[in-house]
Design an enzyme around this catalytic site. Sequence first.
Site, PDB file in Angstrom:
ATOM      1  N   HIS A 217      -6.292  13.055  13.504  1.00 36.43           N
ATOM      2  CA  HIS A 217      -5.183  12.095  13.720  1.00 36.43           C
ATOM      3  C   HIS A 217      -3.787  13.000  14.487  1.00 36.43           C
ATOM      4  CE1 HIS A 217      -7.408   8.518  12.243  1.00 36.43           C
ATOM      5  NE2 HIS A 217      -7.820   8.809  13.441  1.00 36.43           N
TER       6      HIS A 217
ATOM      7  N   HIS B 165      -0.076   3.109  11.559  1.00 39.18           N
ATOM      8  CA  HIS B 165       1.129   4.489  11.857  1.00 39.18           C
ATOM      9  C   HIS B 165       0.856   5.629  12.281  1.00 39.18           C
ATOM     10  CE1 HIS B 165      -1.718   5.980   8.882  1.00 39.18           C
ATOM     11  NE2 HIS B 165      -1.749   7.367   8.979  1.00 39.18           N
TER      12      HIS B 165
ATOM     13  N   GLU C 290      -2.893  14.606  10.754  1.00 38.60           N
ATOM     14  CA  GLU C 290      -3.979  14.508   9.693  1.00 38.60           C
ATOM     15  C   GLU C 290      -5.656  14.644  10.016  1.00 38.60           C
ATOM     16  OE1 GLU C 290      -3.620  10.431   9.022  1.00 38.60           O
ATOM     17  OE2 GLU C 290      -1.242  10.987   8.574  1.00 38.60           O
TER      18      GLU C 290
ATOM     19  N   HIS D 284      -2.434   5.260  14.873  1.00 29.56           N
ATOM     20  CA  HIS D 284      -4.048   5.098  14.561  1.00 29.56           C
ATOM     21  C   HIS D 284      -3.715   4.598  12.896  1.00 29.56           C
ATOM     22  CE1 HIS D 284      -2.075   9.005  11.911  1.00 29.56           C
ATOM     23  NE2 HIS D 284      -2.717   8.458  11.092  1.00 29.56           N
TER      24      HIS D 284
ATOM     25  N   TYR E 150     -15.452   5.130   4.121  1.00 30.06           N
ATOM     26  CA  TYR E 150     -14.333   5.495   4.115  1.00 30.06           C
ATOM     27  C   TYR E 150     -13.924   3.728   4.534  1.00 30.06           C
ATOM     28  CZ  TYR E 150      -9.715   6.477   4.581  1.00 30.06           C
ATOM     29  OH  TYR E 150      -7.746   6.705   5.064  1.00 30.06           O
TER      30      TYR E 150
ATOM     31  N   HIS F  84       0.946  -1.450  -0.016  1.00 26.66           N
ATOM     32  CA  HIS F  84      -0.463  -0.546   0.409  1.00 26.66           C
ATOM     33  C   HIS F  84       0.401   0.619   0.088  1.00 26.66           C
ATOM     34  CE1 HIS F  84      -3.713   1.979   1.281  1.00 26.66           C
ATOM     35  NE2 HIS F  84      -3.094   3.100   1.752  1.00 26.66           N
TER      36      HIS F  84
END
Length: 451
Positions: free
Chosen positions: A377, A347, A353, A383, A362, A304
């Site tokens: 976050h 991460h 963010e 998170h 989402y 990803h």
Amino acid sequence: MNTQTRISGLLRAPNTGGTTEGYMPGWANDFETEALPGALPQGMNSPQRCAYGLYGEQLSGTAFTANPPERTWCYRIRPSVKHSHRYQRIDVPYWKSAPNVVDDVTSLGQYRWDPVPHSDDDLTWLTGMRTMTTAGDVNTQVGMASHIYLVTRSMVDEYFYSADSELLVVPQEGRMRFATELGIIDIEPKEIAVIPRGLVYRVEVLDGPCRGFVCENYGQKFDLPGRGPIGANCMANPRDFKAPVAAFEDRETTSGLTVKWCGQFHRTEIGQSPLDVVAWHGNYAPYKYDLRAYCPVGAILFDHPDPSIFTVLTAPSGSPGTANIDFVLFRERWLVAENTFRPPWYHKNIMSELMGNIYGQYDAKPQGFVPGGMSLHNMMLPHGPDRDAFEGASRANLGPDKLDNTMSFMFETRFPQHLTEFAGKEAPLQDNYIDCWESLEKKFDGTPGLK
């Protein structure tokens, strides 16, 4: 046919070659447009006498020696000093600027809000702004603020500009019109608009009530991100950005002008509409962009990629590769990576963010993150997917999968984002958001193999 169009009281330039429905395509172009024939000087910027008895005036968005300079020459009915008078401080209580650290509000944490509800109040663009977070320092022109807007009423003979910032507007409900000095921009959900620092405008409701998100950028203006090895195509393409054609008003009526300056609001009264630019040329202008034109790229074999691959616009900082703000879009796309945990991984990083949901679901948070909602976050706080998203992605049969009916975004900054009193005490905070990770199980038992 060289016929002007009157919209919302402004006389707009005709559609000519290169324009589409009142807009000119291209990113940071040196545009030129006139609402009356011959109003734009040719071959020079400041003739001794301008056509139609207009005044020549320059609006600069950068220092004079910046490379390249960003500036626009305006040819207007009155110089803008006629649109400025003695100012009085006014209170706009819900619009906050950094630094805004509230002693009894804790910004350290993972937060999520339901949509801020509409109210029965009569709210304009100014009175309906609700600041959620601030970062950096407006006085030193670094950082940003994030806002929710709730607008039910058009501004009538009232105008505004921000000397502090450019505003990136992300509608979530309703349609609005920005009637600016340089022309008209209409926006609706799935589009964005950017209003430059120093540009005068009013906001009208076309279809309300209106709700959406605003990123207030104190620092260097938004730019297209470097594509690196991606090359010349995909992501946001320059041709899809639209600047307005010239439009002007010549109205003698008592009007109010509010200015945001160093986080304070000041108002003055003038005797006419300040939207009186008959012609202009330059590269410092408002623009709109249709988010449905964004062409995402991603992994086509495994793993990803970082969310930076989805950057639409970036406002650079003094540190190469580290943004003052990134505007990142998560829209419909195909997922095809093999043997890969496809949602964003767990991460923590140096960027703060703030996410908003425009419509749909989402993928990393299938429950609770609803259209009109937001999450935060902050920097260096862990998170990632909730339990349902983790279990579903870990055990999915990995064929090609279309993420459909989804559009979320992120305002990402290198600065910590501090919650305002409104965000901490009045907005519909989901107190149980942190519990979405509570049911994640320990799978390790010391024996090899997949769990």
